[in-house]
Write an enzyme that holds these catalytic residues in place. Structure first.
Site, PDB file in Angstrom:
ATOM      1  N   LYS A 121       0.848  -1.186   0.000  1.00 24.90           N
ATOM      2  CA  LYS A 121       0.000   0.000   0.000  1.00 24.90           C
ATOM      3  C   LYS A 121       0.883   1.234   0.000  1.00 24.90           C
ATOM      4  CE  LYS A 121      -3.870   2.173   2.432  1.00 24.90           C
ATOM      5  NZ  LYS A 121      -4.813   2.064   3.560  1.00 24.90           N
ATOM      6  N   ASP A 228     -13.859   5.766   9.577  1.00 22.78           N
ATOM      7  CA  ASP A 228     -14.291   5.539   8.187  1.00 22.78           C
ATOM      8  C   ASP A 228     -14.779   4.098   8.044  1.00 22.78           C
ATOM      9  OD1 ASP A 228     -14.849   6.158   5.596  1.00 22.78           O
ATOM     10  OD2 ASP A 228     -12.793   5.996   4.875  1.00 22.78           O
TER      11      ASP A 228
END
Length: 471
Positions: A121, A228
């Site tokens: 990532k 989130d």
């Protein structure tokens, strides 16, 4: 922001990697690094024209950008530095195709030293879709000027720390393998898909919801709020990777925005996460719309108790919103509740004694010969004692009257009744609380200075090791 081109990394020479590292080190104090400074930091034994040629070649490959003032590292150059360091450390041996993209990061499939599949990532803060960094994150604190590459590195470090801590506590998150700069290497969750792509007639919809709710509440028990928590950041592993009860597993991803449950906006963000979860399941799965889900809504944040073992990840990881005195404040709140109950008991006892005294006085004031004789004796003794006390305190009263007259004359107002002194125990508590606040402030300042020194030393050590490896 640039795309990942692994072919460039394959043909970079040692001298070019040293120049890239030198420009990165120079960008800590310079927006654009002059070529002479890059040569001095890299330690290359070549002429100035040789360094200029290397910088020009790197600019042609778009690893550096050039202006009149000097050179600056690009996103592609930062990718090369991070991936090269991960390859040298044995975390990666190859990079595959892109499997995910978001407003803050790109995700690529990769291969580790054992031949297994992992994810890489790469954090990409600063894109046009996500530039409200000061309003959404607290990576930069009160800084007015910052570099997007450095902020991406802070985001990656934070996510790696959260992954390590949560994985050690048994939460369903991908296992972290390593990180460098803005890149995080983690487990590749096989046979998984985002929750939003699950079919509406899934037979295990109830199990999926209960797992999602349990993950949200477990984070709160450990002192964290995801911030989130929605269907795009929850992965569902299908029956090939069943859990202990034969049901699909739910994995939690995307953790850099986690905050402490004592953050001023923690309740708001937790309610938003819980609302998004309930809304998605009600909209997606028709079998949950007939009262079943309404009876199993997530618990309110204020009703979720801390972990029974005393694990506080917000304290351990210094999550956003955490303050050094939060633990002491929680202990003081508990002690204040105990002291309030004790004070209420004392107040009740004092009220009962006062009522008993008032009853006794009313009995003494009844008319009668004995009462009158007692009153006369008491009044005579009081008069004698008052006369003796008045003789002793005459001078004090005259002095006090003089001071009061002078004060009234200077202010033009009548003197007010002085406030009675505080109870000794109240004064001691006030002094103790002030002393604890001063100690917390001093400890916070010392901790910030120590963290800054440690961060600077770590960066210098990492850069020195990389220069030594490539030299």
């Amino acid at each position: 922001m640039g795309r990942l081109n692994v072919d460039i990394l394959r043909y970079l020479s040692t001298e070019e990697m040293r120049v890239l590292t030198a420009v990165e080190m120079g960008m800590k104090n310079h927006e654009f690094v002059p070529d002479k400074l890059a040569k001095a930091i890299s330690g290359l034994r070549c002429s100035d024209s040789g360094v200029l040629k290397i910088c020009r070649d790197l600019c042609q490959r778009r690893l550096l950008s050039h202006v009149d003032a000097g050179y600056r590292l690009t996103v592609a150059g930062y990718d090369c530095l991070a991936l090269k360091a991960l390859v040298n450390s044995g975390k990666l041996t190859g990079i595959g195709s892109q499997i995910g993209v978001g407003k803050e990061s790109d995700v690529y499939l990769a291969c580790d030293a054992d031949g297994g599949e992992v994810c890489v990532k790469l954090h990409r803060l600063g894109r046009t879709s996500f530039r409200q960094l000061k309003n959404k994150r607290d990576y930069i604190g009160a800084r007015r000027h910052f570099n997007w590459l450095y902020v991406s590195r802070l985001s990656a470090e934070r996510e790696f720390a959260f992954l390590q801590a949560l994985h050690s506590e048994g939460l369903p998150v991908p296992k972290p393998h390593g990180h460098n700069r803005h890149a995080v290497v983690m487990e590749f969750v096989t046979n998984a898909s985002p929750l939003n792509s699950v079919s509406s007639d899934h037979p295990d919809a109830e199990s999926l919801y209960l797992q999602c709710r349990a993950g949200l509440e477990r984070l709160a028990e450990l002192g964290l709020v995801h911030g989130d928590y929605n269907e795009f950041n929850l992965l569902v592993q299908e029956p090939s990777d069943k859990g202990p009860d034969g049901k699909p597993l739910v994995r939690i991803i995307d953790l850099p925005q986690c905050i402490s449950r004592r953050h001023p906006q923690a309740v708001e963000q937790y309610n938003r996460d819980a609302g998004c979860l309930v809304t998605f399941f009600l909209r997606k799965f028709e079998q949950l719309r007939h009262g079943w889900l309404q009876e199993r809504e997530p618990t309110r944040l204020s009703d979720i108790a801390r972990d029974a073992r005393g694990v506080r990840l917000d304290e351990k990881l210094k999550a956003s919103g955490y303050r050094a005195g939060d633990v002491v404040a929680e202990e003081e709140e508990d002690s204040n509740e105990d002291s309030d109950s004790t004070a209420n008991e004392d107040f009740d006892e004092a009220a009962k004694a006062k009522e008993a005294g008032a009853t006794a006085n009313s009995d003494a004031d009844k008319p009668g010969e004995e009462g009158e004789d007692k009153d006369e004796d008491v009044s005579d003794s009081d008069a004698d004692s008052n006369s003796e006390e008045s003789g002793e305190s005459a001078e004090d009263s005259e002095a006090a009257g003089a001071v009061g007259a002078a004060g009234a004359k200077s202010t033009g107002k009548s003197s007010r009744r002085s406030k009675p002194p505080d109870d000794p125990s109240t004064a001691r508590r006030r002094v103790r609380a002030e002393r604890q606040r001063e100690m917390r402030r001093a400890g916070l300042r010392a901790g910030r200075r120590a963290a800054k020194r440690e961060r600077t030393a770590r960066d210098r050590r990492d850069m020195h090791e990389e220069l030594t490896t490539w030299g």
